[in-house]
Design a protein around this motif. Sequence first.
Motif, PDB file in Angstrom:
ATOM      1  N   HIS A  59       0.826  -1.212   0.000  1.00 48.70           N
ATOM      2  CA  HIS A  59       0.000   0.000   0.000  1.00 48.70           C
ATOM      3  C   HIS A  59       0.863   1.265   0.000  1.00 48.70           C
ATOM      4  O   HIS A  59       0.529   2.245  -0.682  1.00 48.70           O
ATOM      5  CB  HIS A  59      -0.950   0.014   1.201  1.00 48.70           C
ATOM      6  CG  HIS A  59      -1.781   1.248   1.256  1.00 48.70           C
ATOM      7  ND1 HIS A  59      -2.807   1.492   0.378  1.00 48.70           N
ATOM      8  CD2 HIS A  59      -1.709   2.338   2.057  1.00 48.70           C
ATOM      9  CE1 HIS A  59      -3.343   2.666   0.641  1.00 48.70           C
ATOM     10  NE2 HIS A  59      -2.700   3.202   1.658  1.00 48.70           N
TER      11      HIS A  59
ATOM     12  N   TRP B  65      -6.018   7.063   0.352  1.00 51.98           N
ATOM     13  CA  TRP B  65      -4.729   6.400   0.594  1.00 51.98           C
ATOM     14  C   TRP B  65      -4.321   6.562   2.060  1.00 51.98           C
ATOM     15  O   TRP B  65      -3.909   5.603   2.708  1.00 51.98           O
ATOM     16  CB  TRP B  65      -3.667   6.981  -0.331  1.00 51.98           C
ATOM     17  CG  TRP B  65      -2.338   6.306  -0.213  1.00 51.98           C
ATOM     18  CD1 TRP B  65      -1.904   5.231  -0.921  1.00 51.98           C
ATOM     19  CD2 TRP B  65      -1.271   6.653   0.676  1.00 51.98           C
ATOM     20  NE1 TRP B  65      -0.629   4.885  -0.524  1.00 51.98           N
ATOM     21  CE2 TRP B  65      -0.214   5.744   0.455  1.00 51.98           C
ATOM     22  CE3 TRP B  65      -1.104   7.640   1.635  1.00 51.98           C
ATOM     23  CZ2 TRP B  65       0.979   5.800   1.159  1.00 51.98           C
ATOM     24  CZ3 TRP B  65       0.087   7.693   2.341  1.00 51.98           C
ATOM     25  CH2 TRP B  65       1.117   6.775   2.100  1.00 51.98           C
TER      26      TRP B  65
ATOM     27  N   ASP C 280      -6.226   7.192   4.716  1.00 45.21           N
ATOM     28  CA  ASP C 280      -7.120   6.436   5.600  1.00 45.21           C
ATOM     29  C   ASP C 280      -6.762   4.952   5.602  1.00 45.21           C
ATOM     30  O   ASP C 280      -6.701   4.323   6.660  1.00 45.21           O
ATOM     31  CB  ASP C 280      -8.580   6.609   5.167  1.00 45.21           C
ATOM     32  CG  ASP C 280      -9.108   8.012   5.453  1.00 45.21           C
ATOM     33  OD1 ASP C 280      -8.485   8.745   6.254  1.00 45.21           O
ATOM     34  OD2 ASP C 280     -10.148   8.371   4.854  1.00 45.21           O
ATOM     35  N   LYS C 281      -6.516   4.410   4.424  1.00 45.98           N
ATOM     36  CA  LYS C 281      -6.167   2.986   4.339  1.00 45.98           C
ATOM     37  C   LYS C 281      -4.799   2.733   4.972  1.00 45.98           C
ATOM     38  O   LYS C 281      -4.590   1.705   5.613  1.00 45.98           O
ATOM     39  CB  LYS C 281      -6.184   2.502   2.886  1.00 45.98           C
ATOM     40  CG  LYS C 281      -5.948   1.007   2.797  1.00 45.98           C
ATOM     41  CD  LYS C 281      -6.247   0.442   1.450  1.00 45.98           C
ATOM     42  CE  LYS C 281      -6.011  -1.064   1.506  1.00 45.98           C
ATOM     43  NZ  LYS C 281      -6.366  -1.714   0.278  1.00 45.98           N
ATOM     44  N   ARG C 282      -3.862   3.667   4.820  1.00 49.93           N
ATOM     45  CA  ARG C 282      -2.545   3.519   5.435  1.00 49.93           C
ATOM     46  C   ARG C 282      -2.680   3.400   6.947  1.00 49.93           C
ATOM     47  O   ARG C 282      -2.078   2.525   7.577  1.00 49.93           O
ATOM     48  CB  ARG C 282      -1.637   4.699   5.084  1.00 49.93           C
ATOM     49  CG  ARG C 282      -0.218   4.526   5.642  1.00 49.93           C
ATOM     50  CD  ARG C 282       0.553   5.822   5.687  1.00 49.93           C
ATOM     51  NE  ARG C 282      -0.065   6.847   6.493  1.00 49.93           N
ATOM     52  CZ  ARG C 282      -0.062   6.874   7.833  1.00 49.93           C
ATOM     53  NH1 ARG C 282       0.521   5.920   8.523  1.00 49.93           N
ATOM     54  NH2 ARG C 282      -0.640   7.853   8.482  1.00 49.93           N
TER      55      ARG C 282
ATOM     56  N   ASP D  36      -5.327   2.425   8.662  1.00 48.34           N
ATOM     57  CA  ASP D  36      -5.975   1.145   8.989  1.00 48.34           C
ATOM     58  C   ASP D  36      -4.992  -0.020   8.901  1.00 48.34           C
ATOM     59  O   ASP D  36      -4.983  -0.901   9.773  1.00 48.34           O
ATOM     60  CB  ASP D  36      -7.171   0.893   8.070  1.00 48.34           C
ATOM     61  CG  ASP D  36      -8.328   1.846   8.350  1.00 48.34           C
ATOM     62  OD1 ASP D  36      -8.369   2.449   9.451  1.00 48.34           O
ATOM     63  OD2 ASP D  36      -9.184   1.995   7.452  1.00 48.34           O
TER      64      ASP D  36
END
Length: 176
Positions: A86, A97, A99-101, A103
């Motif tokens: 990621h 990007w 937010d996912k990082r 998580d």
Amino acid sequence: MSLTDILMITATALSPLIAVQVTRYLDDRNEERGRKLQIFKILMATRAYTLAPSHVEALNRIDLEFSSKRRQEKAVLDIWQQYLDHLGNKTMQPDAWADKRVDLLVDLLHAMGHALDYDFNKTQIKNGTYAPVAHGRIEEEQEKIRQFAIELLEGKRVLPMYVTNFPNQNTPDQSP
């Protein structure tokens, strides 16, 4: 000499060797756990500052210290691989990007904590950090300064200069 005597002599002769080997095994195991704990503690301490050099170094040590032969550690390695993939993803929108990082980092820290017998839940990991607003402002200002300096050095920006005080031309010449 009876069998009991032979066994006693053998046990007496071998016991120091066995004790040394057991001690070495325990020391190696404790050292290995200590390295894993160090990685985990650095990542937990810097989870709000993911650009910190110590954070990046700790991430890069995960492959070295965690083993795919242990089930819980394999889970750490699997999530680390997802997180690493990621981090290199340039196709997502910046907000999605980011937010996912977060998580994925929380998932990684949760798996590491579980493998190291820490009982943190994901909410604690995600929200249980202190990051002063001033630190963020300082980082933003430093980034602006770096960008300005780069643009100046590359000739993309000029440095405005204003003369505010001319030498007085009415003073007599002081040369002989």
